[in-house]
Motif scaffolding. Structure first.
Motif, PDB file in Angstrom:
ATOM      1  N   TYR A   1       0.810  -1.217   0.000  1.00  0.00           N
ATOM      2  CA  TYR A   1       0.000   0.000   0.000  1.00  0.00           C
ATOM      3  C   TYR A   1       0.842   1.265   0.000  1.00  0.00           C
ATOM      4  CZ  TYR A   1      -2.808  -3.629   2.340  1.00  0.00           C
ATOM      5  OH  TYR A   1      -3.433  -4.787   2.694  1.00  0.00           O
TER       6      TYR A   1
ATOM      7  N   ASN B   1       2.248   3.321  -1.846  1.00  0.00           N
ATOM      8  CA  ASN B   1       1.996   4.553  -2.606  1.00  0.00           C
ATOM      9  C   ASN B   1       0.795   5.344  -2.101  1.00  0.00           C
ATOM     10  OD1 ASN B   1       0.422   2.433  -3.713  1.00  0.00           O
ATOM     11  ND2 ASN B   1      -0.062   3.767  -5.434  1.00  0.00           N
ATOM     12  N   PHE B   2       0.032   4.769  -1.169  1.00  0.00           N
ATOM     13  CA  PHE B   2      -1.056   5.529  -0.549  1.00  0.00           C
ATOM     14  C   PHE B   2      -0.531   6.435   0.578  1.00  0.00           C
ATOM     15  CE2 PHE B   2      -3.430   2.094  -2.483  1.00  0.00           C
ATOM     16  CZ  PHE B   2      -4.629   2.672  -2.841  1.00  0.00           C
ATOM     17  N   TYR B   3       0.692   6.171   1.014  1.00  0.00           N
ATOM     18  CA  TYR B   3       1.173   6.835   2.225  1.00  0.00           C
ATOM     19  C   TYR B   3       2.227   7.900   1.959  1.00  0.00           C
ATOM     20  CZ  TYR B   3      -0.994   2.564   4.084  1.00  0.00           C
ATOM     21  OH  TYR B   3      -1.879   1.546   4.367  1.00  0.00           O
ATOM     22  N   LYS B   4       2.169   8.501   0.775  1.00  0.00           N
ATOM     23  CA  LYS B   4       3.170   9.495   0.381  1.00  0.00           C
ATOM     24  C   LYS B   4       3.401  10.564   1.440  1.00  0.00           C
ATOM     25  CE  LYS B   4       1.484  10.992  -3.290  1.00  0.00           C
ATOM     26  NZ  LYS B   4       0.945  11.623  -4.462  1.00  0.00           N
TER      27      LYS B   4
END
Lengths: 249, 743
Positions: free
Chosen positions: A71, A73-76
């Motif tokens: 996941y 790339n959801f947590y940039k």
């Protein structure tokens, strides 16, 4: 890799995983709720995380990391938070998990009551970018009766974080009749204002969303009849911190 | 030429090429929403009037009035107005707002049922004409359906086929007449007609010539319709008001000619922005006036109405029209295609109040400017009225002048169309595999007979093998039915106005669909990784299942489960692809349910995943309600893995979250939602997302006190709907879905 000759594996006992955490640190976060806590806060809204047994997941740091990685790339603008329960009860797992996350460029946070400061815990803090620290009450006696644990270790922990310059968000649960005495909030605020590493104070108004969990566990919810604080009450508490130059949410 | 003064570029001046015109002339906008203007007094007055009419309509049981005296055509009705002097954009489907027209060409019996439901009767003359003299689409279809097709439809394993209502899904390029004027478009079509004079008169050429002649007639009728409203549309639009008016007339004429299930608008905001920008620069209009034009345009689109029969309403509930407008995205040259007018379209949700139509669709890319991302997410958080689709995923396939047709699938505007084929019930297919092709509810043999599974515990390999065989049979029938439907639709209910706004040679997609994917995935995972015991009735039909042990359901980002979803999608698409399609269409597929997830549920017995008989499916591709328990990202990550290459007509995910779970402060909610979209819509990521932001308690209150929530809008699979227009059963279904909450 499940080789019988590998040394004893580190296992994290995990209560649940939230892949879309938005209230435990900045941005969207991967939140591991660890199983087990020695505090028995009267207002605890996750009583099902208290017992160290009965974890839903038993994962190695690598396994937990690989779940998060999917996941990433959801947590940039977010990161990972380990909450609980009390994450510092499992320092070895914690350190290795956070280390892996850090190595992958993730922002790391822990959400703790800060009652421990062993060498193992210090090693965890080496891998931590932000500590969400819950100082539940500044009065020793009330702290003891509210949580079943002494206050002092938490103050020592807070001083240590300040000394190390690790950023901290202070969390304070405002419970009518328990933690809403203004003189104590003032004292709490004074202590925090003395720390140089506090970025933010979050006032969390008491809520009763955990009631159903107590029922499920067959336990009585001690604060069943406690009201939630009024918006004015929350605002007054906020102003106490604001007046000391602290940032408040 | 005066109308084109100030417009750059040359290619579009030598051929019909709206895309080239847009690319040469539009102005990307990177700023924020602070320039937007509030509703004018005229807008407020009109909006109030429309609001009253809509209330009256609701009080009358959902239909205000019907004109039963004549069949609707482009020029059938006299001009109608809400309040003529105040309207900047004019035109209604009939002579009065919200008065519905009738479309007998699609089928007489459905029309009669619809009229009956609302207390009207079909005019005897019309009935006579379409019973004894003129065949309808429905009659055509029924005359050639095979017994297998009929059985499959009766059993509910195939549902919702457009065999008795208009298929919709075409998007006329409604911008063409605004840009070129009717004369030019007409002369182009006449030229094409001439092109088909020499040579052999094959079936294909004859059909094309007949279609073209109908298109040309439709354009003549269009001219008359516009003249009745006092507009001569022969020449190109010369200013923003005319451009918007001509675009509106074009879609209006389409809606007067047929009652297709969807009537998408296309991608008009950036096109129209060019005209507005020119007028603003020349001080011919103010921002208030520009917004007023868009408000009036959108207000008109919101009151499009079609008369629908009760069984249609079960599948497509809440009176949707799918006037889908696709907004923003990027050009193939990498330039931002968001303009000020993109903002104006969204701003109508504030100036006119929240509403489900038009079906506003944001084409998302991680590269969109922060200002626009923030504004879109603000609109979502505040209204739950818009949907999002992955521009970076679709642009490589469809270029930069595509639009969403109907619900979630893309089309190149004016260059391609879709033959809509509704969907099959995949969980029922699985039950047939277990029961030897006998229906689990009626006991009827629906497929050719084969031996049922008789073991006490289900064996994964055995189930898979039979599932494959039933699926093969089903797909064969399904493709036959869809081919028949579109043959007959072209023959008996041809949409000549919309097709006149297409190129001569168009690409055709034939779209198939599956419902209940997550149930079949979960069932197969249960069979594989837990133990599933079959409970059979006296006839030996499996009516219930008992699970011992555990399995990981779809939506928790478990690799094995997610791969099962990928495999099932791929297998179904492959099966479709082996067949021959009507007019050499390219087959595509969607994972979408509209509100048919409830109807399908009602028609389907208990499934091996633990779902009880007759209970709703989850919508679209959603994990089964309540089974995704690792948070929204895990759920999205599962869905993201489903291959778009197999489901280019759309993978619809309907997402709900409480405001508190989205963040503490409004500002945080906006940025968290934008980040969630960024994470989901990577270039190879998810395709579609409906975003709902509400508390369950709000919906519960709206069920009890609908009068307090006249504008409460929510997103269901592929469209937005006024919550209070749903049936109680549907409302309960929405409430029972996964709503992500703060832990």
């Amino acid at each position: 890799m499940k080789n019988s000759e590998t040394p004893k594996k580190v296992i994290g006992k995990i209560h649940s995983i939230e892949s879309f955490g938005t209230v435990d640190g900045p941005g969207i976060r991967f939140v591991l709720f660890m199983q087990g806590c020695e505090f028995r806060c009267l207002y605890c809204h996750n009583p099902d995380t208290q017992n160290l047994d009965g974890a839903a997941y038993e994962l190695t740091p690598e396994e937990a990391f690989s779940r998060m990685k999917k996941y990433k790339n959801f947590y940039k603008d977010g990161g990972v938070t380990v909450s609980g329960g009390e994450p510092l009860l499992q320092p070895t797992f914690l350190r290795e998990f956070l280390k892996l996350c850090r190595k992958a460029g993730m922002h790391t946070a822990i959400d703790t009551a800060g009652a421990y400061l062993s060498e193992g815990v210090k090693a965890v803090l080496e891998e931590t970018d932000l500590v969400l620290l819950d100082i539940k009450c500044i009065d020793s006696d009330i702290h003891q009766s509210l949580t079943g644990k002494p206050l002092e270790p938490t103050l020592v922990f807070a001083e240590y974080l300040a000394q190390k310059g690790i950023p901290v968000w202070i969390r304070y649960v405002l419970v009518p009749g328990l933690t809403d005495r203004e003189d104590l909030i003032e004292k709490h605020a004074d202590f925090i204002a003395g720390l140089q590493n506090v970025e933010l104070v979050e006032i969390l108004p008491f809520h009763k969303l955990g009631t159903a969990k107590y029922e499920k566990l067959g336990r009585k919810y001690p604060l069943k009849d406690t009201p939630t604080p009024s918006p004015e009450q929350v605002q007054r508490a906020k102003e106490i911190y604001l007046s000391r130059g602290l940032k408040v949410k | 030429m005066k109308c084109w003064d100030g417009f750059k570029g040359s290619l579009w001046k030598t051929e019909v090429n709206v895309r080239d015109f847009i690319q040469e002339n539009y102005t990307p906008y990177y700023g924020d929403e602070s320039f937007l203007a509030d509703a004018t007094e005229a807008t407020k007055t009109l909006s109030d009037k429309v609001g009253e009419l809509i209330k009256e309509e609701a009080d009358k049981g959902g239909v205000l009035d019907v004109d039963t005296s004549m069949a609707s055509t482009i020029k059938s009705h006299l001009p109608g107005y809400i309040d003529k002097p105040l309207e900047k954009i004019v035109g209604l489907q009939t002579d009065k707002p919200l008065k519905r027209a009738i479309f007998p060409r699609s089928g007489i019996s459905q029309l009669e049922k619809a009229l009956e439901k609302y207390g009207y009767h079909l005019d005897e003359g019309i009935k006579n004409t379409y019973t004894n003299h003129r065949k309808t689409h429905n009659e055509g279809v029924l005359s050639v359906y095979t017994p297998d097709i009929r059985n499959a439809c009766d059993a509910g394993i195939i549902t919702g086929l457009p065999d008795n209502y208009g298929r919709g899904r075409h998007i006329g390029d409604y911008r063409r007449i605004a840009l070129y004027g009717l004369d030019y478009i007409l002369s182009e079509k006449e030229g094409e007609f001439k092109l088909l004079e020499p040579g052999e008169m094959t079936d294909e050429t004859i059909r094309m010539r007949e279609e073209l002649s109908e298109q040309i007639q439709a354009l003549h009728d269009f001219r008359e319709m516009c003249l009745s409203y006092g507009y001569d549309v022969s020449k190109p639009a010369c200013n923003a008001q005319e451009a918007i008016q001509y675009v509106y007339f074009s879609i209006l004429a389409a809606a007067k000619q047929h009652d297709g299930v969807t009537i998408s608008l296309g991608r008009t905001s950036t096109f129209l922005d060019i005209y507005i920008e020119r007028d603003l620069k020349m001080n011919r209009i103010t921002e208030e006036e520009a917004q007023e034009l868009i408000d009036h345009f959108v207000m008109k689109l919101r009151i499009f109405r079609f008369l629908r029969s009760p069984d249609y309403n079960e599948l497509f509930s809440g009176d949707p029209t799918w006037i889908t407008e696709s907004i923003g995205g990027f050009g193939v040259d990498g330039r931002l295609m968001v303009t000020k007018n993109s903002y104006r379209y969204l701003h109508t949700l504030y100036n006119l109040g929240v509403g489900p139509e038009p079906n506003l669709t944001i084409l998302w890319s991680e590269r969109l400017p922060e200002n626009w991302k923030k504004y879109c997410s603000r609109v979502s958080v505040e209204t739950s009225a818009i949907q999002y689709e992955n521009d970076d995923l679709m642009r490589p396939e469809f270029g930069d002048d595509y639009a969403i047709s109907g619900c979630v699938g893309a089309l190149e505007i004016g260059k391609s169309t879709q033959h809509f084929g509704a969907r099959v019930n995949l969980p029922k297919t699985l039950l047939y595999a277990i029961n030897g092709g006998r229906d689990e509810i009626t006991g009827k043999q629906v497929t050719p007979p084969f031996a049922p599974i008789t073991s006490e515990y289900l064996d994964y390999d055995e189930v898979m093998e039979r599932f494959g065989a039933v699926q093969k049979w089903l797909v064969g029938i399904y493709v036959q039915a869809v081919n028949i439907i579109h043959y007959m639709h072209d023959k008996y209910a041809y949409e000549s106005l919309q097709m006149a706004l297409h190129d001569l040679n168009i690409k055709r997609y034939q779209t198939f669909g599956i419902a209940g994917l997550s149930i079949v995935v979960d069932s197969l995972m249960a069979i594989k990784n837990a133990k599933v015991r079959v409970i059979r009735n006296l006839e030996g039909i499996a009516t219930d299942f008992e699970i011992t042990g555990t399995y990981v359901p779809f939506g928790n980002s478990n690799d094995e489960t997610d791969q099962m979803a990928v495999k099932l999608t791929r297998d179904f698409y492959r099966e479709i692809s082996t067949h021959k399609m009507y007019r050499n269409s390219k087959p595509t597929m969607s994972i979408l349910t509209i509100t048919s997830n409830i109807v399908y549920g009602k028609m389907t017995g208990a499934t091996p995943c633990g779902r009880q008989a007759f209970t709703p499916f989850s919508p679209g591709v959603n994990p089964m309600n309540g089974r995704d328990c690792n948070g929204a990202v895990a759920s999205l990550a599962s869905v993201r893995d489903i291959p778009y290459t197999c489901a280019r007509d759309g993978i619809s995910y309907t997402f709900a979250i409480t405001p508190a779970a989205l963040g503490k402060l409004q500002e945080e909610r906006q940025s968290n939602l934008a980040q969630l979209l960024d994470g989901y819509f990577t270039p190879n990521g998810g395709q579609h997302l409906n975003v709902n932001v509400f508390d369950r308690s709000l919906l519960e209150d709206a069920m009890e006190h609908p009068e307090k929530y006249p504008q409460l809008t929510i997103r269901v699979s592929g469209y937005a709907v006024n919550f209070t227009k749903l049936t109680r059963e549907q409302q309960l279904d929405v409430i029972s879905r996964t709503i992500n909450e703060a832990k």
